[in-house]
Write a protein that holds these residues in place. Structure first.
Motif, PDB file in Angstrom:
ATOM      1  N   TYR A 122       0.859  -1.178   0.147  1.00  0.00           N
ATOM      2  CA  TYR A 122      -0.092  -0.041   0.113  1.00  0.00           C
ATOM      3  C   TYR A 122       0.970   1.257  -0.042  1.00  0.00           C
ATOM      4  CZ  TYR A 122      -3.952   2.927   1.144  1.00  0.00           C
ATOM      5  OH  TYR A 122      -4.825   4.037   1.128  1.00  0.00           O
ATOM      6  N   LYS A 123       1.936   1.038   0.608  1.00  0.00           N
ATOM      7  CA  LYS A 123       2.883   2.424   0.751  1.00  0.00           C
ATOM      8  C   LYS A 123       3.516   3.050  -0.631  1.00  0.00           C
ATOM      9  CE  LYS A 123       5.030   1.059   5.123  1.00  0.00           C
ATOM     10  NZ  LYS A 123       6.310   0.550   5.719  1.00  0.00           N
ATOM     11  N   VAL A 124       3.300   2.079  -1.686  1.00  0.00           N
ATOM     12  CA  VAL A 124       3.840   2.767  -3.090  1.00  0.00           C
ATOM     13  C   VAL A 124       2.843   3.532  -3.623  1.00  0.00           C
ATOM     14  CG1 VAL A 124       5.206   0.523  -3.291  1.00  0.00           C
ATOM     15  CG2 VAL A 124       2.871   0.319  -4.001  1.00  0.00           C
ATOM     16  N   SER A 159      -5.082  -7.845   1.282  1.00  0.00           N
ATOM     17  CA  SER A 159      -5.271  -8.851   2.297  1.00  0.00           C
ATOM     18  C   SER A 159      -4.303 -10.302   2.268  1.00  0.00           C
ATOM     19  CB  SER A 159      -6.315  -9.161   2.928  1.00  0.00           C
ATOM     20  OG  SER A 159      -7.266  -9.655   2.106  1.00  0.00           O
ATOM     21  N   LEU A 160      -4.419 -10.715   1.032  1.00  0.00           N
ATOM     22  CA  LEU A 160      -3.898 -11.999   0.697  1.00  0.00           C
ATOM     23  C   LEU A 160      -2.343 -11.869   0.172  1.00  0.00           C
ATOM     24  CD1 LEU A 160      -6.707 -13.826  -1.019  1.00  0.00           C
ATOM     25  CD2 LEU A 160      -5.965 -13.844   1.451  1.00  0.00           C
ATOM     26  N   ALA A 161      -1.976 -10.772  -0.075  1.00  0.00           N
ATOM     27  CA  ALA A 161      -0.775 -10.280  -0.477  1.00  0.00           C
ATOM     28  C   ALA A 161      -0.168  -8.739  -0.284  1.00  0.00           C
ATOM     29  CB  ALA A 161      -0.329 -10.315  -2.358  1.00  0.00           C
ATOM     30  N   PRO A 162      -0.025  -8.802   1.067  1.00  0.00           N
ATOM     31  CA  PRO A 162       0.230  -7.282   1.839  1.00  0.00           C
ATOM     32  C   PRO A 162       1.135  -6.584   1.049  1.00  0.00           C
ATOM     33  CG  PRO A 162      -0.343  -9.374   3.426  1.00  0.00           C
ATOM     34  CD  PRO A 162      -0.187  -9.823   2.136  1.00  0.00           C
ATOM     35  N   ASN A 163       2.257  -7.130   0.683  1.00  0.00           N
ATOM     36  CA  ASN A 163       3.502  -6.493   0.499  1.00  0.00           C
ATOM     37  C   ASN A 163       3.582  -6.463  -1.096  1.00  0.00           C
ATOM     38  OD1 ASN A 163       4.346  -6.045   3.086  1.00  0.00           O
ATOM     39  ND2 ASN A 163       5.018  -8.167   3.086  1.00  0.00           N
ATOM     40  N   GLU A 164       2.638  -6.771  -2.024  1.00  0.00           N
ATOM     41  CA  GLU A 164       2.580  -6.533  -3.319  1.00  0.00           C
ATOM     42  C   GLU A 164       1.782  -5.511  -3.761  1.00  0.00           C
ATOM     43  OE1 GLU A 164       4.582  -8.009  -5.306  1.00  0.00           O
ATOM     44  OE2 GLU A 164       5.472  -9.184  -3.714  1.00  0.00           O
ATOM     45  N   PRO A 165       1.970  -4.540  -4.719  1.00  0.00           N
ATOM     46  CA  PRO A 165       0.991  -3.536  -4.953  1.00  0.00           C
ATOM     47  C   PRO A 165      -0.025  -3.949  -5.668  1.00  0.00           C
ATOM     48  CG  PRO A 165       3.215  -3.043  -5.863  1.00  0.00           C
ATOM     49  CD  PRO A 165       3.080  -4.376  -5.072  1.00  0.00           C
ATOM     50  N   ALA A 166      -1.482  -3.740  -5.319  1.00  0.00           N
ATOM     51  CA  ALA A 166      -2.527  -4.382  -5.789  1.00  0.00           C
ATOM     52  C   ALA A 166      -3.089  -3.363  -6.837  1.00  0.00           C
ATOM     53  CB  ALA A 166      -3.702  -3.962  -4.938  1.00  0.00           C
ATOM     54  N   ARG A 167      -3.339  -4.158  -7.945  1.00  0.00           N
ATOM     55  CA  ARG A 167      -3.890  -3.432  -9.136  1.00  0.00           C
ATOM     56  C   ARG A 167      -5.271  -2.828  -8.840  1.00  0.00           C
ATOM     57  NH1 ARG A 167      -3.744  -5.778 -15.380  1.00  0.00           N
ATOM     58  NH2 ARG A 167      -4.358  -3.930 -16.577  1.00  0.00           N
ATOM     59  N   PHE A 168      -6.131  -3.544  -7.983  1.00  0.00           N
ATOM     60  CA  PHE A 168      -7.424  -3.013  -8.204  1.00  0.00           C
ATOM     61  C   PHE A 168      -7.749  -2.989  -6.624  1.00  0.00           C
ATOM     62  CE2 PHE A 168      -7.625  -5.508 -12.094  1.00  0.00           C
ATOM     63  CZ  PHE A 168      -8.111  -4.508 -12.848  1.00  0.00           C
ATOM     64  N   ARG A 169      -8.231  -2.025  -6.322  1.00  0.00           N
ATOM     65  CA  ARG A 169      -8.677  -1.669  -4.724  1.00  0.00           C
ATOM     66  C   ARG A 169      -9.823  -0.903  -4.795  1.00  0.00           C
ATOM     67  NH1 ARG A 169      -3.796   0.992  -5.309  1.00  0.00           N
ATOM     68  NH2 ARG A 169      -4.605   2.910  -4.340  1.00  0.00           N
ATOM     69  N   ARG A 170     -10.575  -1.307  -3.398  1.00  0.00           N
ATOM     70  CA  ARG A 170     -11.951  -0.633  -3.390  1.00  0.00           C
ATOM     71  C   ARG A 170     -11.963  -0.748  -1.810  1.00  0.00           C
ATOM     72  NH1 ARG A 170     -15.787  -4.257  -2.266  1.00  0.00           N
ATOM     73  NH2 ARG A 170     -15.163  -6.357  -3.290  1.00  0.00           N
ATOM     74  N   PRO A 171     -13.086   0.108  -1.395  1.00  0.00           N
ATOM     75  CA  PRO A 171     -13.368   0.051   0.180  1.00  0.00           C
ATOM     76  C   PRO A 171     -13.829  -1.163   0.522  1.00  0.00           C
ATOM     77  CG  PRO A 171     -13.917   1.931  -0.807  1.00  0.00           C
ATOM     78  CD  PRO A 171     -13.608   1.355  -1.913  1.00  0.00           C
ATOM     79  N   GLY A 172     -13.267  -1.804   1.732  1.00  0.00           N
ATOM     80  CA  GLY A 172     -13.891  -3.073   2.068  1.00  0.00           C
ATOM     81  C   GLY A 172     -14.426  -2.952   3.394  1.00  0.00           C
ATOM     82  N   GLU A 173     -14.504  -4.185   4.129  1.00  0.00           N
ATOM     83  CA  GLU A 173     -14.849  -4.140   5.568  1.00  0.00           C
ATOM     84  C   GLU A 173     -13.492  -4.052   6.456  1.00  0.00           C
ATOM     85  OE1 GLU A 173     -17.428  -3.990   7.686  1.00  0.00           O
ATOM     86  OE2 GLU A 173     -18.658  -3.629   6.050  1.00  0.00           O
ATOM     87  N   PRO A 174     -13.294  -2.983   6.953  1.00  0.00           N
ATOM     88  CA  PRO A 174     -11.879  -2.847   7.371  1.00  0.00           C
ATOM     89  C   PRO A 174     -11.196  -3.924   8.370  1.00  0.00           C
ATOM     90  CG  PRO A 174     -13.154  -0.996   7.996  1.00  0.00           C
ATOM     91  CD  PRO A 174     -13.934  -1.803   7.026  1.00  0.00           C
ATOM     92  N   ALA A 175     -12.161  -4.040   9.393  1.00  0.00           N
ATOM     93  CA  ALA A 175     -11.837  -5.088  10.385  1.00  0.00           C
ATOM     94  C   ALA A 175     -11.532  -6.636   9.884  1.00  0.00           C
ATOM     95  CB  ALA A 175     -12.875  -4.982  11.547  1.00  0.00           C
ATOM     96  N   LEU A 176     -12.456  -7.099   8.857  1.00  0.00           N
ATOM     97  CA  LEU A 176     -12.187  -8.253   8.431  1.00  0.00           C
ATOM     98  C   LEU A 176     -10.887  -8.148   7.596  1.00  0.00           C
ATOM     99  CD1 LEU A 176     -13.447 -11.200   8.156  1.00  0.00           C
ATOM    100  CD2 LEU A 176     -14.710 -10.076   6.128  1.00  0.00           C
ATOM    101  N   LEU A 177     -10.637  -7.242   6.884  1.00  0.00           N
ATOM    102  CA  LEU A 177      -9.462  -7.199   6.179  1.00  0.00           C
ATOM    103  C   LEU A 177      -8.179  -7.098   6.872  1.00  0.00           C
ATOM    104  CD1 LEU A 177     -10.738  -4.679   3.402  1.00  0.00           C
ATOM    105  CD2 LEU A 177     -10.169  -6.890   2.750  1.00  0.00           C
TER     106      LEU A 177
END
Length: 482
Positions: free
Chosen positions: A168-170, A243-261
């Motif tokens: 996410y930092k990227v 959430s399944l690859a926390p250290n890899e940049p995500a191509r598609f992101r959207r708001p989710g359920e924060p506590a579950l994520l």
């Protein structure tokens, strides 16, 4: 610092001129009753062979007031062409040392955009312990035995808005933006000797309510990423895709359920460290009396405020509001937090009449503040305060790092930006060519924004280069003559 009532530079000069005329006409005759200091000057004047070069009641006896009046007049003359371009629904205040030098509709409520974060920051620093931390905690019903937790592991959110992973930092526009590495928590769980969890990871977000979005925010904020879905337990601003690859940049992101994520992200990070997790992530509440396995503290509150101001982080602002609600009313809600901000502003004696707060970030187009309030809050804090040092610097840092480059304002204007569809704003401090420090707030509202951000930057640059008043020593009483 108390807020001084507005004073027009023209009125101040007129008053000083009137005093001077009165003195010129009347000081030659009758004796004047004065205090000890004035009496000493008067007795010196009566000594043989001496005389007062400056009359006792001359305007020179108040050189700071005289200098402020002259400075205000010169600022007025220099900035009048810029003010002529401002839409009617805008406000401006410029002050020096708490004294207003220039103003336009200072007490008219306007939409502040992100300059509202200045008020959230003031309230957070005054109400919360600035050196305290918001702690994310991991608990289990029982301590691990032989490295095994026989049940669920509870991930309890403490309101930390900066929990992130490398993937996410990227996405940060500012590569130097402050964050808190969520992977450290997985490291600490593993360091505690945990090798297996026979249950799942349960996300506990009960510190705050579950209102994800302010009801009056435009719907587009959710899809355009202006702010995350609010929760006491958030990682990566509650974004999916990581959430399944926390250290890899995500191509598609959207708001989710924060506590579950967050729970799913911790599960992934633990498995990456060789810790087996049998169950699926879920949301729930930690049981009373559970055993603490590991903790991760946020940066101190003063740094959270600094990150909010420097990078205009809306999510940080809104979670600080909820934390203010916890601190003052035991309720992690936006309403309780906004009440805490209003109460703190009143207790500080700041001019809060006419303000309306719908959020703490300034995203809501129904927020209302005044330029008088913004300047009074800045003046009270001062340029060397946590708030003052957090402000973006023109041409160098934060949301001003790309603005006012290669101008006299670069490095000499520190200010909070504010931008919405029909709002442009700037509020902060200016170091002038004459060596003075000015405080200013300029908020432009309305559909007819003149030349985008240029009026704000032009004003800030004009304040840097505007002629100041003469040195105080040139205005002080002249030495006693002989």
């Amino acid at each position: 610092m108390p807020h001084h009532p507005p004073r027009s530079p023209r009125r101040a000069l007129a008053a000083l001129a009137a005093v001077g005329a009165m003195l010129a006409a009347g000081c030659a005759g009758e004796a004047v009753s004065v205090g000890p200091d004035r009496a000493a000057a008067a007795s010196s004047a009566e000594a043989p062979g001496t005389r007062l070069t400056t009359p006792v009641l001359s305007a020179r006896r108040a050189p700071e007031l005289l200098r402020a009046a002259i400075t205000g007049q010169r600022l007025h003359d220099a900035l009048t062409p810029l003010l002529a371009e401002a839409p009617p629904s805008s406000c401006l205040v410029v002050s020096a040392g708490g004294r207003v030098l220039l103003e336009k509709d200072p007490d008219t409520p306007v939409v502040p955009a992100s300059t509202l974060k200045l008020l959230t920051g003031v309230a957070a620093l005054e109400t919360l312990d600035p050196g305290s931390h918001l702690t994310t905690t991991v608990q289990a019903r029982q301590a691990p035995r032989d490295g095994v937790i026989d049940g669920d592991l509870y991930l309890i959110g403490g309101g930390d808005p900066l929990l992130t992973t490398d993937g996410y930092k990227v996405t940060f526009e500012n590569p130097g933006q402050l964050s808190n590495d969520f992977g450290q928590l997985a490291d600490r769980i593993a360091a505690a000797g945990v090798r297996e969890i026979r249950g799942g990871i349960v996300g506990d977000e009960s510190r705050y309510d579950q209102e994800r979005w302010i009801p009056t925010w435009p719907q587009r904020y959710q899809r355009e990423g202006y702010v995350g879905p609010l929760s006491a337990l958030m990682v990566n601003d509650g974004s999916t895709g990581l959430s399944l690859a926390p250290n890899e940049p995500a191509r598609f992101r959207r708001p989710g359920e924060p506590a579950l994520l967050a729970a799913e992200t911790l599960r992934t990070l633990l498995e990456d460290r060789g810790v087996r997790v049998a169950g699926a992530p879920s949301i729930g509440s930690a049981p009373a009396g559970a055993t603490v396995i590991a903790t991760l503290e946020s940066p101190p509150v003063w740094d959270l405020v600094g990150e909010m101001i420097a990078d205009s982080d809306n999510t940080t602002a809104e979670l600080l509001v909820k934390e203010l609600g916890v601190a003052t009313r035991g309720e992690g809600t936006t309403r309780a937090g906004l009440d805490a901000i209003a109460t703190e502003l009143a207790q500080l004696g700041l001019p809060a009449a006419g303000i309306e707060l719908r959020d703490g970030s300034g995203l809501d187009p129904q927020d209302r503040v005044t330029c008088s309030l913004l300047v009074a809050a800045l003046d009270r804090a001062g340029p060397d305060s946590v708030l003052g040092r957090s402000l973006p610097v023109a041409g160098r840092s934060g949301t001003l790092r790309k603005r006012m480059r290669d101008t006299p304002a670069e490095g000499r204007v520190r200010a909070k930006t504010g931008t919405l569809a029909e709002v442009n704003a700037l509020a902060g401090f200016v170091e002038t060519d004459s060596g003075a420090t000015l405080t200013f707030a300029y908020v432009i509202n309305g559909p007819d924004q003149p030349r985008g951000l240029l009026p704000l930057d032009e004003l800030a640059t004009a304040l840097v280069t505007a002629p100041g008043g003469p040195p105080v020593e040139h205005l002080a009483p002249r030495p006693v003559g002989t």
